[in-house]
Write a protein that holds these residues in place. Structure first.
Motif, short mmCIF file in Angstrom:
data_model
loop_
_atom_site.label_atom_id
_atom_site.label_comp_id
_atom_site.label_asym_id
_atom_site.label_seq_id
_atom_site.Cartn_x
_atom_site.Cartn_y
_atom_site.Cartn_z
N VAL A 91 0.86 -1.19 0.00
CA VAL A 91 0.00 0.00 0.00
C VAL A 91 0.89 1.24 0.00
CG1 VAL A 91 -1.88 1.22 1.19
CG2 VAL A 91 -1.65 -1.26 1.46
N THR A 92 0.45 2.28 -0.70
CA THR A 92 1.11 3.57 -0.59
C THR A 92 0.11 4.62 -0.14
OG1 THR A 92 2.37 5.29 -1.73
CG2 THR A 92 0.71 4.15 -3.03
N ASP A 93 0.57 5.51 0.75
CA ASP A 93 -0.25 6.65 1.15
C ASP A 93 0.35 7.95 0.62
OD1 ASP A 93 1.97 6.71 2.79
OD2 ASP A 93 0.85 6.87 4.68
N ALA A 94 1.22 7.84 -0.39
CA ALA A 94 1.80 9.03 -1.00
C ALA A 94 0.69 9.90 -1.59
CB ALA A 94 2.79 8.63 -2.10
N ALA A 95 0.86 11.20 -1.49
CA ALA A 95 -0.16 12.13 -1.97
C ALA A 95 -0.43 11.97 -3.47
CB ALA A 95 0.26 13.57 -1.67
N TYR A 96 0.60 11.59 -4.24
CA TYR A 96 0.44 11.46 -5.69
C TYR A 96 -0.05 10.08 -6.11
CZ TYR A 96 5.05 9.26 -5.35
OH TYR A 96 6.09 8.43 -5.01
N GLY A 97 -0.16 9.16 -5.17
CA GLY A 97 -0.63 7.82 -5.51
C GLY A 97 0.51 6.85 -5.80
N GLU A 101 8.86 0.57 3.88
CA GLU A 101 10.14 0.42 3.20
C GLU A 101 10.76 1.78 2.89
OE1 GLU A 101 9.21 -2.35 -0.03
OE2 GLU A 101 9.76 -3.98 1.35
N ALA A 102 11.99 1.75 2.43
CA ALA A 102 12.73 2.99 2.19
C ALA A 102 12.03 3.91 1.20
CB ALA A 102 14.14 2.66 1.71
N ASP A 103 11.29 3.34 0.27
CA ASP A 103 10.58 4.15 -0.72
C ASP A 103 9.22 4.63 -0.24
OD1 ASP A 103 9.21 1.76 -0.75
OD2 ASP A 103 9.54 1.34 -2.87
N GLY A 104 8.89 4.34 1.02
CA GLY A 104 7.62 4.79 1.60
C GLY A 104 6.49 3.80 1.48
N ILE A 105 6.67 2.72 0.74
CA ILE A 105 5.62 1.72 0.58
C ILE A 105 5.41 0.95 1.89
CG2 ILE A 105 4.84 -0.31 -0.72
CD1 ILE A 105 4.99 2.31 -2.33
N LEU A 106 4.17 0.79 2.29
CA LEU A 106 3.81 -0.02 3.45
C LEU A 106 3.54 -1.44 3.00
CD1 LEU A 106 1.58 2.71 4.96
CD2 LEU A 106 3.29 1.51 6.35
#
Length: 278
Positions: free
Chosen positions: A122-128, A186-191
């Protein structure tokens, strides 16, 4: 098996364009595509007993799927050294057999398994989601908190009746033992949620993830997912997370091949028909 040999196949696939693992008339499935390729190599009458560790649903991926098939011993002897490469030339790009090896006759990809391990991204990044990873990661529209996700996960570990999280099938138990359930960023922000159990009933992993995500974004308290275990039927409050974020990453078996038969017998006593998806 007289004149035949059992072969273990380690399989990976992108589930995006498959209607799941199990063969279905008129639908593109992993089992159907794999069986077709094996038939071209060995002949349609020679290939029997294709059995998988976990029948993944439509859209679910696998990097560590396991299945077995029974083949004529002489044909296997002739083609064993080249089978993986031959399959790579026949299979479409979204499915690969990574390894093929002869195993004892009492190896059973489904019943001899000691665990199945899945990961959900899952990503919660604002851009998707990054465009190149859109088929394997779910975009979540709210910020997620790792500590809240892990607090929710802790209450679901152990042996429970997961009826609230399962699509019940006639004559099939919903009791399972979850041996691992945790989240990491993870380091790239992915949960990434890692979920491991002896087996899973249909939609169980995605239902667990769906329940934990609404805790992670603050809409439910941390003890809410565990509280649903009191239910003896599927909970309408749980939203099943989309299939594309889920990947079967590993299936475990006894380290000693002599234990295959015993493990399979134990599992058969616990898992009555019909076969349950992983």
């Amino acid at each position: 098996m007289d004149g035949r040999i059992r072969v273990r196949l380690d399989v990976a696939y992108d589930g995006t364009d498959f209607s799941g693992w199990a063969a279905q008339p008129g639908r593109r499935t992993v089992a159907g595509v794999l069986a077709e390729a094996l038939h071209r190599i060995f002949g349609p009458e020679a290939v029997t007993g294709l059995t998988v560790a976990g029948r993944t649903d439509a859209g679910v991926h696998a990097s560590g799927q396991v299945c077995h098939v029974d083949l004529p011993a002489d044909a296997w002897a002739d083609r064993a050294g080249t089978l993986v490469r031959r399959l790579s030339g026949m299979l479409p790009g979204d499915v690969r057999v990574r390894a093929a090896a002869a195993v004892p006759d009492d190896f059973d990809a489904r019943f001899a398994a000691t665990y199945r391990r899945y990961e959900y991204r899952v990503t919660d990044a604002a851009y998707g989601v990054e465009p190149l990873r859109r088929h394997e990661i779910l975009a979540w529209p709210r910020p997620l908190h790792l500590d809240r996700l892990n607090a929710a996960a802790a209450g679901l570990v152990g042996e429970h009746d997961f009826a609230a999280y399962c699509r019940r099938k006639e004559n099939a138990t919903t009791r399972r033992e979850v041996t691992r359930l945790d989240w990491r960023r993870e380091a790239d922000g992915i949960l990434v949620a890692t979920v491991q159990a002896d087996a899973f009933c249909q939609s169980m992993v995605r239902s667990l993830v769906g329940a934990m995500l609404v805790v992670g974004d603050g809409r439910r308290p941390a003890d809410w997912p565990a509280g649903l275990l009191r239910h003896r039927e599927r909970s309408s409050e749980v939203t099943v997370a989309p299939a594309h974020g889920l990947t079967l990453v590993a299936v475990g078996y006894p380290a000693d091949p002599a234990a295959y038969a015993g493990r399979a017998e134990t599992t058969r006593r616990l898992r009555v028909a019909p076969q349950l998806p992983g």
